[in-house]
Structures are given as structure tokens and as C-alpha cells.
Design an enzyme around this catalytic site. Structure first.
Site, short mmCIF file in Angstrom:
data_model
loop_
_atom_site.label_atom_id
_atom_site.label_comp_id
_atom_site.label_asym_id
_atom_site.label_seq_id
_atom_site.Cartn_x
_atom_site.Cartn_y
_atom_site.Cartn_z
N ASP A 67 0.86 -1.05 -0.16
CA ASP A 67 -0.12 0.12 0.06
C ASP A 67 0.84 1.36 0.02
OD1 ASP A 67 1.13 -0.33 2.58
OD2 ASP A 67 -0.99 -0.43 3.44
N ASN A 136 -7.31 -1.66 14.42
CA ASN A 136 -8.85 -2.00 14.22
C ASN A 136 -8.88 -3.37 13.34
OD1 ASN A 136 -7.80 -1.08 11.82
ND2 ASN A 136 -9.24 0.62 11.68
N HIS A 138 -7.09 -3.75 10.41
CA HIS A 138 -6.90 -3.70 9.16
C HIS A 138 -5.46 -4.46 8.54
CE1 HIS A 138 -4.66 0.26 9.49
NE2 HIS A 138 -3.65 -0.58 9.28
N GLU A 143 -9.75 -1.25 5.39
CA GLU A 143 -10.04 -0.95 6.76
C GLU A 143 -11.70 -1.60 6.97
OE1 GLU A 143 -8.62 0.89 8.58
OE2 GLU A 143 -8.07 2.80 7.99
C1 GLP Z 1 -0.34 0.76 8.29
C2 GLP Z 1 -0.11 -0.13 7.33
C3 GLP Z 1 -0.34 -1.61 7.59
C4 GLP Z 1 0.39 -1.55 8.93
C5 GLP Z 1 -0.20 -1.20 10.02
C6 GLP Z 1 0.19 -1.54 11.23
O1 GLP Z 1 -1.53 1.42 8.53
N1 GLP Z 1 -0.85 0.22 6.02
O2 GLP Z 1 0.23 -2.22 6.41
O3 GLP Z 1 0.19 -3.26 9.07
O4 GLP Z 1 -0.10 0.51 9.87
O5 GLP Z 1 1.65 -0.51 11.64
P1 GLP Z 1 2.54 -0.59 12.84
O6 GLP Z 1 3.38 -1.87 12.50
O7 GLP Z 1 3.12 0.61 12.99
O8 GLP Z 1 1.62 -0.77 14.14
#
Ligand code: GLP
Length: 240
Positions: A67, A136, A138, A143
Site C-alpha cells: 500500500d 482495528n 486492518h 479498513e
Molecule cells: C499501517 C499500514 C499497515 C500496517 C499497520 C500497522 O496503517 N498500512 O500495513 O500493518 O499500519 O502499523 P504498525 O506496524 O506501525 O503498528
């Protein structure tokens, strides 16, 4: 779903790097699906260390990132383009032409999503997809919603994600409100999935992943339908 429960973040990162190293050994031409966020940083550090020691070779590897924010310039230090170069690509011998990241500054985001999904399709999708998980539930930027989307698409970020990700930006107002992301169908076409989670904040999402529900309200629960998922998490994410 196979579980690898680790005591520390370092142990988790090393277990995840082991999975990638193993794949590279059997298939040097493999395609890796890569993720951003703080969770995989330790794994990337491990991969760089192993590359520097001469244990890993990325010269034939292709990568597809999950993404990217939209809109965002690749020069913005919060873009996933910047993150990936800073944490991995600038330190290993992956060929620049084999790196794929959704273009967060594409003038036509819908055309960019179609182009990205077509490229993944032509490539036969990915051999190993690394995933983090949002608080959440995702995955990528899929989402929680009444319905989920199958292929690469543009999406609105939820308030929960904007707040969670604002820690990387100067203020919450600077977080882009949209993103380009592989869809749930795109992710499920990966041959193998590695889901990483650490810390108490991920406990609710991980609990939902371990019970029997599949719900669009917690997108990661759909991974229960995939035959080859490894969950690598620490005790805080697992036990709360
Ligand atoms: C972002 C990314 C995800 C990631 C998530 C968790 O929103 N789009 O791919 O898994 O956050 O992030 P973190 O690893 O910083 O908790």
C-alpha cells in the site's frame, strides 16, 4: 494458521527473517510482498544484516508493496516509498526495476490501481506476503467496513488509523486521508502469508484472528480462509 509465539520483538523479527531467508534459498527468483509500519522494521534490519554478511542475495527478487498513502510524494519521508528505501531497498542488492510500490502521486489513482493489480496478476501474485495488522484489524489499508474490496483500490482511512498513524507525522492533520492498497483478494492470492504483530495494542485484533469469526469489521479475520498463514507475534500481542 500456524503460530510462532516469541518472547521478544527481536526474536519475532528474526523468526520472520528466517522465513524470507528460507524462501530465498529455495527460490532466488521469488516475489516478496512487503509491508510498512513499525512492526516489520526489525525484520528488515535482520535482512540487511544477513545481506551484509553475504548470507542473502536479492539480485533476482521482485517486490510488491502492499500500500501507499494517497496523495503523497515519494520524497515525503512519511511515504511508504521513502520508508522502504530507507529501511530495506537502499541497503540490499534488489534491482530498482524489480521494486513495485503503488504510486501515491499518480494523477489518476483508479488507473494506478488497475495498473498495479494487472502487474501483480501478470507476475502470478506473490510467493510470500508480509503483513502487519492495524489496531482495528486492518491489513494493508483494507479498513473495517460493511464490505471489503477484492483488488487494488483507493480507500478512505478510518479515524482510528489516522490517529494511530499520526505518531509518524508532525500532526494528525498531515496524515493523508486516503491510500492505495492491495485488496483482500489480492492478498489472499499470495502463496504464503506472514502476519507479524507485537505489543498490547494489537491484542484485540490478534484475539479476533484466533477465534472462529470471520467479519468485515475486522478485515484480518478473512485470513482464516487462507491455507498457508504463519502468525508471528510476541506475548503482549498474544496474551494482552
Ligand atoms: C499501517 C499500514 C499497515 C500496517 C499497520 C500497522 O496503517 N498500512 O500495513 O500493518 O499500519 O502499523 P504498525 O506496524 O506501525 O503498528
Amino acid at each position: 494458521m500456524k503460530l510462532i509465539l516469541c518472547k521478544t520483538y527481536e526474536e519475532m523479527s528474526s523468526a520472520a527473517a528466517d522465513e524470507i531467508a528460507e524462501l530465498l534459498q529455495v527460490n532466488p527468483h521469488c516475489t516478496l510482498g512487503l509491508a510498512t509500519g513499525s512492526t516489520p522494521v526489525g525484520m528488515y534490519r535482520q535482512l540487511v544484516r544477513r545481506y551484509e554478511k553475504g548470507e542473502l542475495d536479492f539480485s533476482e527478487v521482485t517486490t510488491f508493496n502492499l500500500d501507499e498513502y494517497y496523495p503523497i510524494s515519494p520524497k515525503n519521508d512519511q511515504s511508504y516509498y521513502y520508508f522502504m528505501h530507507e529501511n530495506l531497498f537502499d541497503h540490499i542488492n534488489v534491482a530498482p526495476e524489480n521494486i513495485n510500490i503503488p504510486n501515491g502521486s499518480a494523477p489518476d489513482p483508479l488507473a494506478e490501481c488497475r495498473y498495479y493489480e494487472d502487474k501483480l496478476t501478470a507476475n502470478g501474485f506473490v510467493d510470500l506476503q508480509v503483513l502487519g495488522i492495524g489496531q482495528n484489524g486492518h491489513i494493508g489499508f483494507n479498513e473495517p467496513d460493511g464490505c471489503l474490496y477484492a483488488s487494488t483500490h483507493i480507500t478512505e482511512l478510518t479515524e482510528s488509523t489516522i490517529t494511530a498513524n499520526s505518531r509518524f507525522f508532525e500532526s494528525e492533520d498531515d496524515v493523508p486521508r486516503k491510500a492505495l492498497t492491495m485488496g483482500i483478494g489480492t492478498i489472499l492470492k499470495s502463496k504464503k502469508i506472514l502476519l507479524l504483530a507485537n505489543g498490547k495494542a494489537k491484542h484485540d485484533a490478534i484475539s479476533a484472528l484466533l477465534d472462529d469469526r470471520i467479519t468485515t469489521a475486522i478485515p484480518a479475520t478473512i485470513l482464516k480462509t487462507h491455507p498457508n498463514v504463519i502468525l508471528i507475534c510476541d506475548e503482549e500481542a498474544y496474551y494482552g
